[in-house]
Design a protein around this motif. Structure first.
Motif, PDB file in Angstrom:
ATOM      1  N   SER A   8       0.623  -1.049   0.023  1.00 14.96           N
ATOM      2  CA  SER A   8      -0.030   0.013  -0.090  1.00 14.96           C
ATOM      3  C   SER A   8       0.597   1.309   0.022  1.00 14.96           C
ATOM      4  CB  SER A   8      -0.943  -0.182   1.180  1.00 14.96           C
ATOM      5  OG  SER A   8      -0.211  -0.014   2.329  1.00 14.96           O
ATOM      6  N   VAL A   9       2.049   1.124  -0.126  1.00 15.71           N
ATOM      7  CA  VAL A   9       2.996   2.437  -0.013  1.00 15.71           C
ATOM      8  C   VAL A   9       2.506   3.056  -1.283  1.00 15.71           C
ATOM      9  CG1 VAL A   9       5.490   3.030  -0.606  1.00 15.71           C
ATOM     10  CG2 VAL A   9       4.928   1.353   0.954  1.00 15.71           C
ATOM     11  N   TRP A  10       2.441   4.389  -1.101  1.00 16.88           N
ATOM     12  CA  TRP A  10       2.052   5.557  -2.166  1.00 16.88           C
ATOM     13  C   TRP A  10       3.343   5.608  -3.219  1.00 16.88           C
ATOM     14  CZ3 TRP A  10      -2.742   6.098  -2.193  1.00 16.88           C
ATOM     15  CH2 TRP A  10      -3.527   6.435  -0.983  1.00 16.88           C
ATOM     16  N   GLY A  11       3.017   5.822  -4.366  1.00 14.01           N
ATOM     17  CA  GLY A  11       4.161   5.981  -5.590  1.00 14.01           C
ATOM     18  C   GLY A  11       4.855   4.821  -5.721  1.00 14.01           C
ATOM     19  N   SER A  12       4.178   3.376  -5.282  1.00  9.41           N
ATOM     20  CA  SER A  12       4.851   2.131  -5.365  1.00  9.41           C
ATOM     21  C   SER A  12       4.310   1.602  -6.576  1.00  9.41           C
ATOM     22  CB  SER A  12       4.761   1.258  -4.332  1.00  9.41           C
ATOM     23  OG  SER A  12       3.181   0.929  -4.319  1.00  9.41           O
ATOM     24  N   CYS A  13       3.484   1.633  -7.498  1.00 13.73           N
ATOM     25  CA  CYS A  13       3.181   1.085  -8.743  1.00 13.73           C
ATOM     26  C   CYS A  13       3.846   1.446  -9.659  1.00 13.73           C
ATOM     27  CB  CYS A  13       1.528   1.387  -8.909  1.00 13.73           C
ATOM     28  SG  CYS A  13       1.056  -0.131 -10.237  1.00 13.73           S
ATOM     29  N   ARG A  14       5.217   0.979 -10.060  1.00  9.86           N
ATOM     30  CA  ARG A  14       6.144   1.361 -10.870  1.00  9.86           C
ATOM     31  C   ARG A  14       7.270   0.227 -11.042  1.00  9.86           C
ATOM     32  NH1 ARG A  14       6.656   6.222 -12.649  1.00  9.86           N
ATOM     33  NH2 ARG A  14       8.387   6.964 -13.558  1.00  9.86           N
ATOM     34  N   HIS A  15       7.605   0.026 -12.349  1.00  8.10           N
ATOM     35  CA  HIS A  15       8.588  -0.714 -12.692  1.00  8.10           C
ATOM     36  C   HIS A  15       9.828  -0.524 -13.508  1.00  8.10           C
ATOM     37  CE1 HIS A  15       6.039  -0.892 -16.207  1.00  8.10           C
ATOM     38  NE2 HIS A  15       7.057  -1.152 -17.021  1.00  8.10           N
ATOM     39  N   GLY A  16      10.773  -1.062 -13.618  1.00  4.77           N
ATOM     40  CA  GLY A  16      11.970  -0.629 -14.271  1.00  4.77           C
ATOM     41  C   GLY A  16      12.252  -1.601 -15.185  1.00  4.77           C
ATOM     42  N   VAL A  17      13.040  -1.242 -16.463  1.00  5.75           N
ATOM     43  CA  VAL A  17      13.651  -1.916 -17.459  1.00  5.75           C
ATOM     44  C   VAL A  17      15.093  -1.833 -17.389  1.00  5.75           C
ATOM     45  CG1 VAL A  17      13.073  -2.570 -19.799  1.00  5.75           C
ATOM     46  CG2 VAL A  17      11.484  -1.745 -18.586  1.00  5.75           C
ATOM     47  N   PHE A  18      15.726  -2.895 -17.722  1.00  5.42           N
ATOM     48  CA  PHE A  18      17.398  -2.442 -17.549  1.00  5.42           C
ATOM     49  C   PHE A  18      17.642  -3.693 -18.741  1.00  5.42           C
ATOM     50  CE2 PHE A  18      15.288  -2.037 -13.570  1.00  5.42           C
ATOM     51  CZ  PHE A  18      15.817  -0.707 -13.004  1.00  5.42           C
ATOM     52  N   THR A  19      19.001  -2.815 -19.405  1.00  6.23           N
ATOM     53  CA  THR A  19      19.501  -3.438 -20.383  1.00  6.23           C
ATOM     54  C   THR A  19      20.761  -2.934 -20.851  1.00  6.23           C
ATOM     55  OG1 THR A  19      19.229  -4.756 -22.596  1.00  6.23           O
ATOM     56  CG2 THR A  19      18.169  -2.487 -22.022  1.00  6.23           C
ATOM     57  N   LYS A  20      21.446  -3.358 -22.090  1.00  9.56           N
ATOM     58  CA  LYS A  20      22.593  -2.500 -22.595  1.00  9.56           C
ATOM     59  C   LYS A  20      21.730  -1.836 -23.661  1.00  9.56           C
ATOM     60  CE  LYS A  20      26.513  -2.593 -25.215  1.00  9.56           C
ATOM     61  NZ  LYS A  20      27.729  -3.356 -25.758  1.00  9.56           N
ATOM     62  N   SER A  21      21.791  -0.273 -23.576  1.00  8.88           N
ATOM     63  CA  SER A  21      21.264   0.426 -24.590  1.00  8.88           C
ATOM     64  C   SER A  21      21.746   0.577 -25.829  1.00  8.88           C
ATOM     65  CB  SER A  21      21.398   1.958 -23.997  1.00  8.88           C
ATOM     66  OG  SER A  21      20.895   2.694 -25.093  1.00  8.88           O
ATOM     67  N   PRO A  22      20.995   0.146 -26.752  1.00 15.59           N
ATOM     68  CA  PRO A  22      21.284   0.199 -28.198  1.00 15.59           C
ATOM     69  C   PRO A  22      21.628   1.808 -28.701  1.00 15.59           C
ATOM     70  CG  PRO A  22      19.015   0.007 -28.112  1.00 15.59           C
ATOM     71  CD  PRO A  22      19.411  -0.234 -26.883  1.00 15.59           C
ATOM     72  N   GLN A  23      20.917   2.562 -28.004  1.00 10.90           N
ATOM     73  CA  GLN A  23      21.324   4.190 -28.128  1.00 10.90           C
ATOM     74  C   GLN A  23      22.538   4.707 -27.741  1.00 10.90           C
ATOM     75  OE1 GLN A  23      17.995   6.573 -26.298  1.00 10.90           O
ATOM     76  NE2 GLN A  23      18.308   8.224 -27.812  1.00 10.90           N
ATOM     77  N   THR A  24      23.023   4.360 -26.700  1.00  4.55           N
ATOM     78  CA  THR A  24      24.052   4.916 -26.125  1.00  4.55           C
ATOM     79  C   THR A  24      25.508   3.524 -26.095  1.00  4.55           C
ATOM     80  OG1 THR A  24      23.709   4.175 -23.820  1.00  4.55           O
ATOM     81  CG2 THR A  24      23.036   6.297 -24.572  1.00  4.55           C
ATOM     82  N   GLY A  25      24.991   2.447 -25.934  1.00  2.84           N
ATOM     83  CA  GLY A  25      25.966   1.216 -25.954  1.00  2.84           C
ATOM     84  C   GLY A  25      26.405   1.136 -24.384  1.00  2.84           C
ATOM     85  N   PHE A  26      25.542   1.901 -23.665  1.00  2.00           N
ATOM     86  CA  PHE A  26      26.112   1.636 -22.111  1.00  2.00           C
ATOM     87  C   PHE A  26      24.869   1.211 -21.520  1.00  2.00           C
ATOM     88  CE2 PHE A  26      29.090   5.391 -23.289  1.00  2.00           C
ATOM     89  CZ  PHE A  26      30.074   4.457 -23.271  1.00  2.00           C
ATOM     90  N   PHE A  27      24.847   1.607 -20.055  1.00  4.22           N
ATOM     91  CA  PHE A  27      23.891   0.895 -19.139  1.00  4.22           C
ATOM     92  C   PHE A  27      22.557   1.660 -19.394  1.00  4.22           C
ATOM     93  CE2 PHE A  27      21.666   1.608 -15.104  1.00  4.22           C
ATOM     94  CZ  PHE A  27      21.458   0.355 -14.561  1.00  4.22           C
ATOM     95  N   SER A  28      21.678   0.792 -19.301  1.00  7.70           N
ATOM     96  CA  SER A  28      20.147   1.407 -19.726  1.00  7.70           C
ATOM     97  C   SER A  28      19.420   1.210 -18.374  1.00  7.70           C
ATOM     98  CB  SER A  28      19.559   0.776 -20.950  1.00  7.70           C
ATOM     99  OG  SER A  28      18.307   0.766 -21.210  1.00  7.70           O
ATOM    100  N   GLU A  29      18.534   2.187 -17.992  1.00  6.83           N
ATOM    101  CA  GLU A  29      17.582   1.875 -17.157  1.00  6.83           C
ATOM    102  C   GLU A  29      16.378   2.899 -17.448  1.00  6.83           C
ATOM    103  OE1 GLU A  29      18.498   3.778 -13.083  1.00  6.83           O
ATOM    104  OE2 GLU A  29      20.315   4.671 -14.281  1.00  6.83           O
ATOM    105  N   SER A  30      15.272   2.380 -17.478  1.00  3.07           N
ATOM    106  CA  SER A  30      14.015   3.358 -17.895  1.00  3.07           C
ATOM    107  C   SER A  30      12.751   2.817 -16.849  1.00  3.07           C
ATOM    108  CB  SER A  30      13.756   3.104 -19.280  1.00  3.07           C
ATOM    109  OG  SER A  30      13.086   4.242 -19.866  1.00  3.07           O
ATOM    110  N   TYR A  31      12.062   3.654 -16.546  1.00  2.00           N
ATOM    111  CA  TYR A  31      11.114   3.264 -15.423  1.00  2.00           C
ATOM    112  C   TYR A  31       9.743   3.793 -16.111  1.00  2.00           C
ATOM    113  CZ  TYR A  31      15.085   2.957 -12.487  1.00  2.00           C
ATOM    114  OH  TYR A  31      16.262   2.653 -11.904  1.00  2.00           O
ATOM    115  N   SER A  32       8.575   2.968 -15.732  1.00  2.00           N
ATOM    116  CA  SER A  32       7.315   3.387 -15.985  1.00  2.00           C
ATOM    117  C   SER A  32       6.315   3.153 -14.906  1.00  2.00           C
ATOM    118  CB  SER A  32       6.842   2.531 -17.127  1.00  2.00           C
ATOM    119  OG  SER A  32       5.676   3.144 -17.728  1.00  2.00           O
TER     120      SER A  32
END
Ligand code: SF4
Length: 599
Positions: free
Chosen positions: A70-94
């Motif tokens: 029930s924590v507020w602001g907790s309905c959120r997930h992350g996606v992690f990979t090696k980025s094709p855009q940068t060639g570096f660490f990729s993190e993105s949240y929704s």
């Protein structure tokens, strides 16, 4: 461990097989989940220098221990990979509603490797996976895809009470390097091209559902914590402002500060601000505040255009960053037209920040006669055509689909292109907000505004935007606290409400861990070190932390401001020191082995 399933799922989409990985308590105590866990898994499983589109690159969907509570602001997930855009660490949240469903599958993280021969969509539920043909979905936009997958689940899985669907659009299918993964129509894991990685694996969508509950350490404490927070925060000015105006309120604030990137980074103020600000949005569209699950702030704007050629267009947005990208950089002067371009990006499945930046660069290329493509500032339909060309990889769209580094090199515009590590900045000019220069330089994923959200203290007067000396230490504390947000995966807009004490209380209630500020900062620092190690193994060099030369050489006309190279050098030097890194920005050791912590 409380707050976790203690299990990750590893899917091989080439072989249509999967296996659970047991996560030891020790690793979860050290990494907490979300970004911490996913970065650890990437370091363990991704071979260095792997092709982002190849079978060895893992894409990881992760939730934090607070997801499903029930924590507020907790309905959120992350996606992690090696980025094709940068060639570096990729993190993105929704945000949206998908994270609670991910948490109900029985996994803390779902990691996918391999490449399918044919388009598939995956169904992850109650500890297992089904692989479905996506032949009927390939080519569809994100909205239709989400509708069809949800309908299939409704028809065929009556036991699934709810279902979260993430999917890609045509841009992801075509490996556009800044393709997003969408959920709940308008929520996106929006940066660094996670959708292109999903597309390269030929995964069109993933449905998550289940009834696996995680146990929390002290459910009563969590309930009490959430109830009192909602009560106390009711009159918080920040909460009220976000609820009343959403992120578009930043348009006037940033423009007044002279930091609103305009005309492809040539200016810091727009002459048509009244046509694109929060007031314009609320006047010209019917707007209803819209929330992710477990949120009492409701920053989302469910907007319906009232009149004109886009009458009836309904969208959650546009957010501040989209307004800056199209309204500022490309000088689109009406909020309805920005909503139209926003909707197009959502349907194609591409990041609006990068899209606006690339459109701005293309406009400059066209004006300078470097390309034969009819496009100019303020021309909505030409920009829409360009977005479609990028998504389909047609003509110059093919170069742009490979990212700004590629297009700028091809058009001999490397000195004009604005990016760090291949990622374009958000809408805060570092010539005014100097701490944002440090943020753009040092963020593992490229020119990111979110890892420390340092625009907040700089715009609100908590710290002088011009200050250089001593700023990096303050920045590191903001970054550490928000790294804990990313390990738990909490919405950024709860940052004023969740200071260190509140995070400690939340962690105690959910996981049973008793952590003070110092211990949380140590965990955050280790996670930041891990992302740095990932980037170092991908070939990061100190020059990759520098800003594009225009920020040092080209003064903003309204204020005459630049950020000097000496200022940036000092910020970096102090930041490396605050992180305990050496002068080249390297953590103490290159790659610790945690293999013994993962069964
Ligand atoms: S504040 Fe906005 S982004 Fe954050 S959880 Fe609420 S609606 Fe979602």
């Amino acid at each position: 461990m409380f707050g976790f399933h203690n299990t990750a799922l590893r899917i091989n989409v080439s072989q249509k097989s999967f296996e659970p990985l047991i996560l030891k308590d020790e690793i979860l105590r050290r990494k907490l989940g979300g970004k911490g866990l996913a970065t650890h898994l990437l370091l363990e499983h991704n071979p260095p220098k792997t092709d982002p589109f190849g079978p060895d690159n893992h894409i990881i969907f992760a939730t934090g221990p607070v997801a499903g509570t029930s924590v507020w602001g907790s309905c959120r997930h992350g996606v992690f990979t090696k980025s094709p855009q940068t060639g570096f660490f990729s993190e993105s949240y929704s945000g949206g509603k998908a994270a609670d469903q991910m948490a109900s599958t029985g996994f803390d993280a779902v990691m996918i490797h391999g490449v399918s021969d044919d388009p598939v969509w995956l169904e992850v539920f109650n500890g297992t996976v089904h692989f479905h043909s996506a032949d009927n979905l390939w080519g569809l936009d994100t909205f239709k895809t989400e509708d069809l997958v949800k309908e299939w689940i409704k028809q065929n899985r009556p036991e699934a009470k709810k279902c979260g669907v993430v999917c890609i659009g045509p841009a992801g299918e075509n490996r556009v390097s800044f393709a997003v993964i969408e959920n709940d129509y308008w929520r996106s894991a929006g940066r660094t091209g996670v959708g292109a990685v999903m597309g390269a694996k030929k995964i069109k969508a993933i449905a998550f559902w289940g009834n696996r509950q995680k146990e929390t350490a002290a459910p009563d404490l969590v309930q009490k914590f959430s109830k009192s927070l909602a009560r106390e925060a009711k009159n918080n000015p920040g909460v009220k402002a976000y609820r009343a105006k959403g992120t578009p309120m930043l348009v006037d604030i940033v423009n007044d500060a002279g930091a609103f990137p305009t005309r492809y980074w040539k200016k810091g103020q727009s002459s048509h601000i009244d046509g694109i600000n929060a007031a314009a949005l609320h006047e010209r569209c019917s707007v209803i505040p819209h929330s992710c699950a477990k949120c009492f702030i409701g920053c989302g704007r469910l907007a319906t255009v009232k009149s004109g050629r886009h009458k009836g267009l309904r969208i959650e947005g546009p957010e501040y960053e989209t307004i800056y990208a199209f309204g500022g950089l490309c000088e689109i002067s009406s909020i309805e037209e920005i909503a139209y371009l926003n909707d197009l990006c959502d349907r194609l499945g591409m990041d609006t920040i990068t899209a606006g930046n690339l459109a701005g660069l293309t406009i400059e290329a066209s004006r300078q006669g470097r390309i034969d493509y009819a496009i100019d500032y303020g021309q909505v339909d030409s920009i829409a055509r360009l977005l479609n060309d990028i998504s389909a990889r047609q003509g110059i769209g093919d170069s742009l689909a490979n990212g700004i580094k590629f297009a700028a090199a091809e058009w001999n515009m490397e000195d004009q292109a604005i990016h760090v590590k291949g990622l374009e900045p958000a809408g805060y000019d570092p010539r005014i907000l100097k701490g944002m220069g440090l943020a753009y330089g040092t963020s593992a994923r490229g020119a990111c505004h979110l890892r420390a959200t340092f625009y907040k203290p700089e715009l609100s007067g908590l710290i002088d935007p011009e200050q250089i000396e001593g700023k990096a230490a303050v920045f590191a504390e903001w970054e550490d606290r928000l790294t804990i947000f990313d390990a738990l995966i909490l919405c950024r807009f709860y940052r004023d409400l969740y200071q260190w004490d509140e995070l400690a209380e939340m962690l105690k209630g959910v996981t049973g861990l008793e952590l003070d500020q110092e211990s949380m900062r140590a965990i955050a620092a280790e996670i930041t070190d891990d992302t740095r190690r990932f980037n170092l193994q991908e070939g990061l060099v100190p020059g990759d932390d520098l800003l594009p030369p225009r920020f040092h050489e080209e003064a903003l006309p309204e204020t005459g401001k630049i950020i000097t190279r000496d200022q940036m050098d000092q910020l970096l030097k102090e930041y490396y020191k605050a992180r305990g890194w050496n002068e080249s920005g390297n953590p103490a050791c290159q790659k610790p082995s945690f293999s013994n912590l993962l069964l």
